[in-house]
Design a protein around this motif. Sequence first.
Motif, PDB file in Angstrom:
ATOM      1  N   LEU A 302       0.830  -1.197   0.000  1.00 57.33           N
ATOM      2  CA  LEU A 302       0.000   0.000   0.000  1.00 57.33           C
ATOM      3  C   LEU A 302       0.870   1.255   0.000  1.00 57.33           C
ATOM      4  O   LEU A 302       1.906   1.304   0.655  1.00 57.33           O
ATOM      5  CB  LEU A 302      -0.895   0.014   1.242  1.00 57.33           C
ATOM      6  N   HIS A 303       0.406   2.265  -0.721  1.00 57.12           N
ATOM      7  CA  HIS A 303       1.144   3.530  -0.754  1.00 57.12           C
ATOM      8  C   HIS A 303       0.730   4.355   0.466  1.00 57.12           C
ATOM      9  O   HIS A 303       0.053   5.386   0.358  1.00 57.12           O
ATOM     10  CB  HIS A 303       0.845   4.278  -2.050  1.00 57.12           C
ATOM     11  N   LEU A 304       1.164   3.880   1.609  1.00 58.50           N
ATOM     12  CA  LEU A 304       0.841   4.515   2.885  1.00 58.50           C
ATOM     13  C   LEU A 304       2.107   5.167   3.424  1.00 58.50           C
ATOM     14  O   LEU A 304       3.035   4.477   3.865  1.00 58.50           O
ATOM     15  CB  LEU A 304       0.313   3.480   3.879  1.00 58.50           C
ATOM     16  N   VAL A 305       2.158   6.478   3.386  1.00 62.24           N
ATOM     17  CA  VAL A 305       3.350   7.192   3.835  1.00 62.24           C
ATOM     18  C   VAL A 305       3.574   6.919   5.320  1.00 62.24           C
ATOM     19  O   VAL A 305       2.692   7.144   6.149  1.00 62.24           O
ATOM     20  CB  VAL A 305       3.213   8.704   3.578  1.00 62.24           C
ATOM     21  N   GLY A 306       4.740   6.394   5.630  1.00 63.15           N
ATOM     22  CA  GLY A 306       5.066   6.065   7.006  1.00 63.15           C
ATOM     23  C   GLY A 306       4.502   4.741   7.468  1.00 63.15           C
ATOM     24  O   GLY A 306       4.537   4.444   8.666  1.00 63.15           O
ATOM     25  N   GLY A 307       4.016   3.919   6.543  1.00 66.90           N
ATOM     26  CA  GLY A 307       3.469   2.619   6.926  1.00 66.90           C
ATOM     27  C   GLY A 307       4.538   1.694   7.480  1.00 66.90           C
ATOM     28  O   GLY A 307       5.666   1.661   6.985  1.00 66.90           O
ATOM     29  N   VAL A 308       4.172   0.941   8.509  1.00 72.36           N
ATOM     30  CA  VAL A 308       5.096  -0.015   9.133  1.00 72.36           C
ATOM     31  C   VAL A 308       5.114  -1.328   8.364  1.00 72.36           C
ATOM     32  O   VAL A 308       6.157  -1.969   8.214  1.00 72.36           O
ATOM     33  CB  VAL A 308       4.703  -0.254  10.601  1.00 72.36           C
ATOM     34  N   GLY A 309       3.963  -1.755   7.904  1.00 74.95           N
ATOM     35  CA  GLY A 309       3.839  -2.978   7.131  1.00 74.95           C
ATOM     36  C   GLY A 309       2.637  -2.852   6.223  1.00 74.95           C
ATOM     37  O   GLY A 309       1.908  -1.857   6.265  1.00 74.95           O
ATOM     38  N   SER A 310       2.419  -3.882   5.399  1.00 70.30           N
ATOM     39  CA  SER A 310       1.322  -3.802   4.440  1.00 70.30           C
ATOM     40  C   SER A 310       1.063  -5.171   3.851  1.00 70.30           C
ATOM     41  O   SER A 310       1.979  -5.998   3.748  1.00 70.30           O
ATOM     42  CB  SER A 310       1.688  -2.837   3.308  1.00 70.30           C
ATOM     43  N   PRO A 311      -0.176  -5.431   3.431  1.00 71.37           N
ATOM     44  CA  PRO A 311      -0.360  -6.560   2.522  1.00 71.37           C
ATOM     45  C   PRO A 311       0.585  -6.379   1.337  1.00 71.37           C
ATOM     46  O   PRO A 311       0.777  -5.248   0.865  1.00 71.37           O
ATOM     47  CB  PRO A 311      -1.833  -6.436   2.100  1.00 71.37           C
ATOM     48  N   PRO A 312       1.180  -7.458   0.850  1.00 69.90           N
ATOM     49  CA  PRO A 312       2.197  -7.290  -0.197  1.00 69.90           C
ATOM     50  C   PRO A 312       1.633  -6.999  -1.578  1.00 69.90           C
ATOM     51  O   PRO A 312       2.350  -6.501  -2.435  1.00 69.90           O
ATOM     52  CB  PRO A 312       2.923  -8.637  -0.191  1.00 69.90           C
ATOM     53  N   ASN A 313       0.350  -7.328  -1.795  1.00 68.81           N
ATOM     54  CA  ASN A 313      -0.212  -7.218  -3.145  1.00 68.81           C
ATOM     55  C   ASN A 313       0.746  -7.883  -4.136  1.00 68.81           C
ATOM     56  O   ASN A 313       1.110  -7.302  -5.168  1.00 68.81           O
ATOM     57  CB  ASN A 313      -0.455  -5.757  -3.528  1.00 68.81           C
ATOM     58  N   ALA A 314       1.152  -9.101  -3.795  1.00 69.71           N
ATOM     59  CA  ALA A 314       2.199  -9.797  -4.550  1.00 69.71           C
ATOM     60  C   ALA A 314       1.594 -10.680  -5.636  1.00 69.71           C
ATOM     61  O   ALA A 314       0.605 -11.382  -5.410  1.00 69.71           O
ATOM     62  CB  ALA A 314       3.050 -10.639  -3.609  1.00 69.71           C
ATOM     63  N   THR A 315       2.212 -10.642  -6.796  1.00 66.45           N
ATOM     64  CA  THR A 315       1.759 -11.414  -7.950  1.00 66.45           C
ATOM     65  C   THR A 315       2.952 -12.105  -8.588  1.00 66.45           C
ATOM     66  O   THR A 315       4.020 -11.501  -8.728  1.00 66.45           O
ATOM     67  CB  THR A 315       1.090 -10.494  -8.989  1.00 66.45           C
ATOM     68  N   ALA A 316       2.767 -13.371  -8.958  1.00 59.73           N
ATOM     69  CA  ALA A 316       3.787 -14.115  -9.694  1.00 59.73           C
ATOM     70  C   ALA A 316       3.266 -14.399 -11.095  1.00 59.73           C
ATOM     71  O   ALA A 316       2.083 -14.703 -11.282  1.00 59.73           O
ATOM     72  CB  ALA A 316       4.121 -15.422  -8.979  1.00 59.73           C
ATOM     73  N   LEU A 317       4.148 -14.291 -12.074  1.00 59.69           N
ATOM     74  CA  LEU A 317       3.771 -14.514 -13.474  1.00 59.69           C
ATOM     75  C   LEU A 317       4.734 -15.504 -14.113  1.00 59.69           C
ATOM     76  O   LEU A 317       5.949 -15.438 -13.898  1.00 59.69           O
ATOM     77  CB  LEU A 317       3.798 -13.195 -14.259  1.00 59.69           C
ATOM     78  N   ARG A 318       4.147 -16.397 -14.924  1.00 58.21           N
ATOM     79  CA  ARG A 318       4.972 -17.385 -15.633  1.00 58.21           C
ATOM     80  C   ARG A 318       4.544 -17.470 -17.095  1.00 58.21           C
ATOM     81  O   ARG A 318       3.395 -17.326 -17.410  1.00 58.21           O
ATOM     82  CB  ARG A 318       4.828 -18.774 -14.991  1.00 58.21           C
TER      83      ARG A 318
END
Length: 318
Positions: A302-318
Amino acid sequence: MPTYAELLTRHPPGSSWGVFDRDPERGTANFAGPAEVAAAAASVERGAVFSLDHALDAFDPPMARARSAPRHEVVAAHENSRDDVLREFWLQATSQVDGLRHRRASGHGFYNGVPDEDVRAGHPALGVQRWAEKPIVGRGVVVDVEGLLAAEGTPLDHRWGPALDVDVLDRALAAQGERVRPGDLVLVHTGWARWFLDADDERRAEVREARRATGFRQTRDLPAWLWDHRVALLATDTFAVEVLPVATDTFLRTAPEDGGMVHQELIAKLGVPLGELWDLTALVADSREHQRWDALVVVKPLHLVGGVGSPPNATALR
């Protein structure tokens, strides 16, 4: 670039403070530079896409007892309008990436010596927005620890939270015919998250109350392995990357507030983005079917200024 052994002679010992001249607040994500990203794009051949995030409320209640699953509310200004809000949204209650302000090195400070007073809401220092402004992108390498140990006749029993030694990574990679390259995003599959989510309420409550979870043993082997392989990001499907309860007293003196956890060494000293509770099930199934262990991986918190952590919004492509 210094070796980890050389980092141990620096101040603080085992730190990469001052090593990265450009974008220092991105930490080891800097290992995945333009050349590594361009090379990783070659991993995409079939157009297969995999989400690496569990649902925001998948872990309800979360393993961390201080956190709670978010409450989603849908509201309407009128009959033809809908809006929604998340309440009690703990950003590290499900699949997550730990930002570099998640831990402070005891007796030394935050990564790169960022002043304590800068680590506050709304201040950009070490915030997760650094990885949103410039996402962490590179070649992801699946390390199937669960598959290796099952094949060796010593399957993981997650109820008891076994401790993993770092050599299991090398053994799994060798069995897969794979290796880690500089700038890789290493994705370690143990099966823990899937096991926890599939367990009944009684079993989940048992391990949650005991704060017991599979993970890496607390030794210097893990930070050394990550740094000397130039790993850009480490993600696992476990609760904390490291085993809980803490299995050794290696870091008890340097991380007394954390009971000797290795988090301070990895985050506050080395600057490693740590992924926890990632959903690797479908990606691993595809890896086993095709005997293909790499993928292009994109991580944009997340584009959260000063965020400590976040869901990764992670994607893998093959």
